[in-house]
Scaffold this motif. Sequence first.
Motif, PDB file in Angstrom:
ATOM      1  N   ASP A 269       0.807  -1.219   0.000  1.00  0.00           N
ATOM      2  CA  ASP A 269       0.000   0.000   0.000  1.00  0.00           C
ATOM      3  C   ASP A 269       0.840   1.269   0.000  1.00  0.00           C
ATOM      4  OD1 ASP A 269      -2.070  -1.776   0.091  1.00  0.00           O
ATOM      5  OD2 ASP A 269      -2.716  -1.290   2.126  1.00  0.00           O
ATOM      6  N   GLY A 270       2.149   1.137  -0.125  1.00  0.00           N
ATOM      7  CA  GLY A 270       3.011   2.311  -0.174  1.00  0.00           C
ATOM      8  C   GLY A 270       3.061   3.081   1.122  1.00  0.00           C
ATOM      9  N   ILE A 271       2.986   2.396   2.246  1.00  0.00           N
ATOM     10  CA  ILE A 271       2.999   3.035   3.560  1.00  0.00           C
ATOM     11  C   ILE A 271       4.420   2.988   4.127  1.00  0.00           C
ATOM     12  CG2 ILE A 271       2.103   2.929   5.922  1.00  0.00           C
ATOM     13  CD1 ILE A 271      -0.420   1.599   4.740  1.00  0.00           C
ATOM     14  N   ALA A 272       4.923   4.136   4.531  1.00  0.00           N
ATOM     15  CA  ALA A 272       6.278   4.205   5.082  1.00  0.00           C
ATOM     16  C   ALA A 272       6.312   3.586   6.480  1.00  0.00           C
ATOM     17  CB  ALA A 272       6.737   5.656   5.153  1.00  0.00           C
ATOM     18  N   LEU A 273       7.367   2.860   6.758  1.00  0.00           N
ATOM     19  CA  LEU A 273       7.587   2.281   8.089  1.00  0.00           C
ATOM     20  C   LEU A 273       8.860   2.856   8.691  1.00  0.00           C
ATOM     21  CD1 LEU A 273       6.808  -1.526   7.547  1.00  0.00           C
ATOM     22  CD2 LEU A 273       5.348   0.199   8.636  1.00  0.00           C
ATOM     23  N   HIS A 274       8.762   3.319   9.932  1.00  0.00           N
ATOM     24  CA  HIS A 274       9.936   3.823  10.635  1.00  0.00           C
ATOM     25  C   HIS A 274      10.423   2.829  11.688  1.00  0.00           C
ATOM     26  CE1 HIS A 274       8.888   8.290   9.629  1.00  0.00           C
ATOM     27  NE2 HIS A 274       9.212   7.568   8.560  1.00  0.00           N
ATOM     28  N   GLU A 275       9.557   1.872  12.061  1.00  0.00           N
ATOM     29  CA  GLU A 275       9.951   0.841  13.021  1.00  0.00           C
ATOM     30  C   GLU A 275       9.062  -0.371  12.823  1.00  0.00           C
ATOM     31  OE1 GLU A 275      10.228  -0.061  17.842  1.00  0.00           O
ATOM     32  OE2 GLU A 275       9.771   1.970  17.136  1.00  0.00           O
ATOM     33  N   LEU A 276       9.682  -1.545  12.906  1.00  0.00           N
ATOM     34  CA  LEU A 276       8.938  -2.799  12.805  1.00  0.00           C
ATOM     35  C   LEU A 276       9.674  -3.808  13.691  1.00  0.00           C
ATOM     36  CD1 LEU A 276       6.527  -4.144  11.333  1.00  0.00           C
ATOM     37  CD2 LEU A 276       8.121  -4.848   9.549  1.00  0.00           C
ATOM     38  N   THR A 277       9.244  -3.924  14.948  1.00  0.00           N
ATOM     39  CA  THR A 277       9.981  -4.694  15.943  1.00  0.00           C
ATOM     40  C   THR A 277       9.095  -5.747  16.604  1.00  0.00           C
ATOM     41  OG1 THR A 277      11.262  -2.697  16.453  1.00  0.00           O
ATOM     42  CG2 THR A 277      11.418  -4.546  18.002  1.00  0.00           C
ATOM     43  N   PRO A 278       9.422  -7.030  16.438  1.00  0.00           N
ATOM     44  CA  PRO A 278       8.684  -8.062  17.189  1.00  0.00           C
ATOM     45  C   PRO A 278       8.915  -7.871  18.686  1.00  0.00           C
ATOM     46  CG  PRO A 278       9.951  -9.035  15.394  1.00  0.00           C
ATOM     47  CD  PRO A 278      10.416  -7.615  15.527  1.00  0.00           C
ATOM     48  N   VAL A 279       7.849  -7.912  19.460  1.00  0.00           N
ATOM     49  CA  VAL A 279       7.934  -7.749  20.913  1.00  0.00           C
ATOM     50  C   VAL A 279       7.834  -9.131  21.540  1.00  0.00           C
ATOM     51  CG1 VAL A 279       6.940  -6.651  22.947  1.00  0.00           C
ATOM     52  CG2 VAL A 279       6.855  -5.482  20.735  1.00  0.00           C
ATOM     53  N   THR A 280       8.956  -9.653  22.000  1.00  0.00           N
ATOM     54  CA  THR A 280       8.968 -10.978  22.611  1.00  0.00           C
ATOM     55  C   THR A 280       8.594 -10.882  24.089  1.00  0.00           C
ATOM     56  OG1 THR A 280      11.318 -10.770  23.091  1.00  0.00           O
ATOM     57  CG2 THR A 280      10.713 -11.812  21.014  1.00  0.00           C
ATOM     58  N   ALA A 281       8.141 -11.991  24.617  1.00  0.00           N
ATOM     59  CA  ALA A 281       7.775 -12.033  26.032  1.00  0.00           C
ATOM     60  C   ALA A 281       9.026 -11.910  26.895  1.00  0.00           C
ATOM     61  CB  ALA A 281       7.051 -13.339  26.337  1.00  0.00           C
ATOM     62  N   SER A 282       8.884 -11.296  28.051  1.00  0.00           N
ATOM     63  CA  SER A 282       9.961 -11.240  29.029  1.00  0.00           C
ATOM     64  C   SER A 282       9.914 -12.512  29.873  1.00  0.00           C
ATOM     65  CB  SER A 282       9.789 -10.022  29.931  1.00  0.00           C
ATOM     66  OG  SER A 282       8.606 -10.148  30.708  1.00  0.00           O
ATOM     67  N   LEU A 283      10.948 -12.743  30.682  1.00  0.00           N
ATOM     68  CA  LEU A 283      10.929 -13.894  31.584  1.00  0.00           C
ATOM     69  C   LEU A 283       9.768 -13.765  32.564  1.00  0.00           C
ATOM     70  CD1 LEU A 283      12.035 -16.479  32.763  1.00  0.00           C
ATOM     71  CD2 LEU A 283      13.646 -15.104  34.114  1.00  0.00           C
ATOM     72  N   GLU A 284       9.502 -12.552  33.019  1.00  0.00           N
ATOM     73  CA  GLU A 284       8.385 -12.357  33.952  1.00  0.00           C
ATOM     74  C   GLU A 284       7.064 -12.780  33.317  1.00  0.00           C
ATOM     75  OE1 GLU A 284       6.380  -8.380  35.233  1.00  0.00           O
ATOM     76  OE2 GLU A 284       7.933  -8.838  36.724  1.00  0.00           O
ATOM     77  N   GLU A 285       6.839 -12.382  32.064  1.00  0.00           N
ATOM     78  CA  GLU A 285       5.602 -12.764  31.377  1.00  0.00           C
ATOM     79  C   GLU A 285       5.536 -14.275  31.164  1.00  0.00           C
ATOM     80  OE1 GLU A 285       4.866  -8.729  28.694  1.00  0.00           O
ATOM     81  OE2 GLU A 285       6.303 -10.239  28.039  1.00  0.00           O
ATOM     82  N   ALA A 286       6.672 -14.874  30.778  1.00  0.00           N
ATOM     83  CA  ALA A 286       6.701 -16.326  30.583  1.00  0.00           C
ATOM     84  C   ALA A 286       6.430 -17.050  31.891  1.00  0.00           C
ATOM     85  CB  ALA A 286       8.057 -16.737  30.019  1.00  0.00           C
ATOM     86  N   TYR A 287       7.028 -16.556  32.964  1.00  0.00           N
ATOM     87  CA  TYR A 287       6.837 -17.170  34.284  1.00  0.00           C
ATOM     88  C   TYR A 287       5.381 -17.073  34.738  1.00  0.00           C
ATOM     89  CZ  TYR A 287       6.915 -17.427  39.394  1.00  0.00           C
ATOM     90  OH  TYR A 287       6.632 -17.727  40.698  1.00  0.00           O
ATOM     91  N   LEU A 288       4.781 -15.905  34.571  1.00  0.00           N
ATOM     92  CA  LEU A 288       3.392 -15.727  34.988  1.00  0.00           C
ATOM     93  C   LEU A 288       2.445 -16.602  34.164  1.00  0.00           C
ATOM     94  CD1 LEU A 288       3.311 -11.861  35.597  1.00  0.00           C
ATOM     95  CD2 LEU A 288       3.279 -13.685  37.321  1.00  0.00           C
ATOM     96  N   GLN A 289       2.747 -16.769  32.878  1.00  0.00           N
ATOM     97  CA  GLN A 289       1.927 -17.670  32.065  1.00  0.00           C
ATOM     98  C   GLN A 289       2.063 -19.106  32.540  1.00  0.00           C
ATOM     99  OE1 GLN A 289       2.520 -17.140  27.809  1.00  0.00           O
ATOM    100  NE2 GLN A 289       2.649 -14.922  28.033  1.00  0.00           N
ATOM    101  N   LEU A 290       3.285 -19.513  32.883  1.00  0.00           N
ATOM    102  CA  LEU A 290       3.511 -20.880  33.340  1.00  0.00           C
ATOM    103  C   LEU A 290       2.807 -21.177  34.653  1.00  0.00           C
ATOM    104  CD1 LEU A 290       7.321 -21.514  32.660  1.00  0.00           C
ATOM    105  CD2 LEU A 290       5.425 -22.891  31.789  1.00  0.00           C
ATOM    106  N   THR A 291       2.846 -20.212  35.571  1.00  0.00           N
ATOM    107  CA  THR A 291       2.375 -20.461  36.929  1.00  0.00           C
ATOM    108  C   THR A 291       0.967 -19.938  37.191  1.00  0.00           C
ATOM    109  OG1 THR A 291       3.391 -18.381  37.722  1.00  0.00           O
ATOM    110  CG2 THR A 291       4.740 -20.382  37.816  1.00  0.00           C
ATOM    111  N   ASN A 292       0.289 -19.484  36.154  1.00  0.00           N
ATOM    112  CA  ASN A 292      -1.030 -18.868  36.336  1.00  0.00           C
ATOM    113  C   ASN A 292      -2.005 -19.763  37.096  1.00  0.00           C
ATOM    114  OD1 ASN A 292      -3.033 -16.723  35.753  1.00  0.00           O
ATOM    115  ND2 ASN A 292      -4.004 -18.343  34.539  1.00  0.00           N
TER     116      ASN A 292
END
Length: 310
Positions: A269-292
């Motif tokens: 679509d001809g749209i300019a991109l200035h940033e394109l960054t995958p946001v990975t989970a942190s250890l805290e997020e992974a831990y909370l998902q595991l122990t939920n």
Amino acid sequence: MIEAHNLTKTYGAKTAVNDVSFTVRPGAVTGFLGPNGAGKSTTMRMIVGLDRPTAGWVTVNGRLYREHTSPLSEVGALLDAKAVHAGRSAENHLLALAATHGIPQSRVKEMIELTGLQSVARKRVGGFSLGMGQRLGIAAALLGDPQTLLLDEPINGLDPEGIRWVRALVRNLAAEGRAVLLSSHLMSEMALTADHLIVLGKGRVIADAPIAEIIGGATQSGVRVRSPQASVLATALTAPGITVTHVEHDLLTVSGLTAGAIGDVAARDGIALHELTPVTASLEEAYLQLTNDDVEYRTGAPVMDLEVSR
């Protein structure tokens, strides 16, 4: 090396540890995580013979802890920094431990210097701060130059310099080929220190894997996208299963699409991109998902409308 085989510990009707098996290998820092009440402290106590398993067994360097003739030379443990006679000086506490194992006094001096306790070495431990007590506990754990270490919350009470020192210390010990089992509730610090993680939940092992694998297995937060045409891009990305959130006027968070797929849409679509960054989970997020589902003591939502009397 620590090898636990089907460890179980019950207290009446309460099962604190339930059929736990794991290995803590030399040359790595193994993080030991779990919610309060998960069985971490009980497991560590069983490793060094302070609690007797109801079933199963655990060995240190191939033997039960009680079978070692010189246990301080096999495994160093910091389980309770306050478990020291308050009337003794730090130096005398270490000298007493050294005398039980034929460890030379020169080693006591080395450990005092290593842990930065020179200025308080002859002061009574009862007047120590929590951080100073932790340093003394680490000195005691290292006194016998053991190949295996158990450190339960060693950075609790330390200032930033002390935390950084402990991180470097345990990494160096592992690099020397020692086995290190490290417990901490500070996820950010564990992410910087540990190579491998063992996670307990309600007395059972719910994860036993390299730290990168555990973080990689967590649900990712999406992709961070910055564009001067953010609104136009958001419309172009609208589709079932895709969530687009406006963070700022030129910033989006997109879930349900990979960074590559978003880039393809923008290019089409001809749209300019200035940033394109995958946001990975942190250890805290992974831990909370595991122990939920394994949190035994769950708090309620915070109350925000409390009146404050003056």
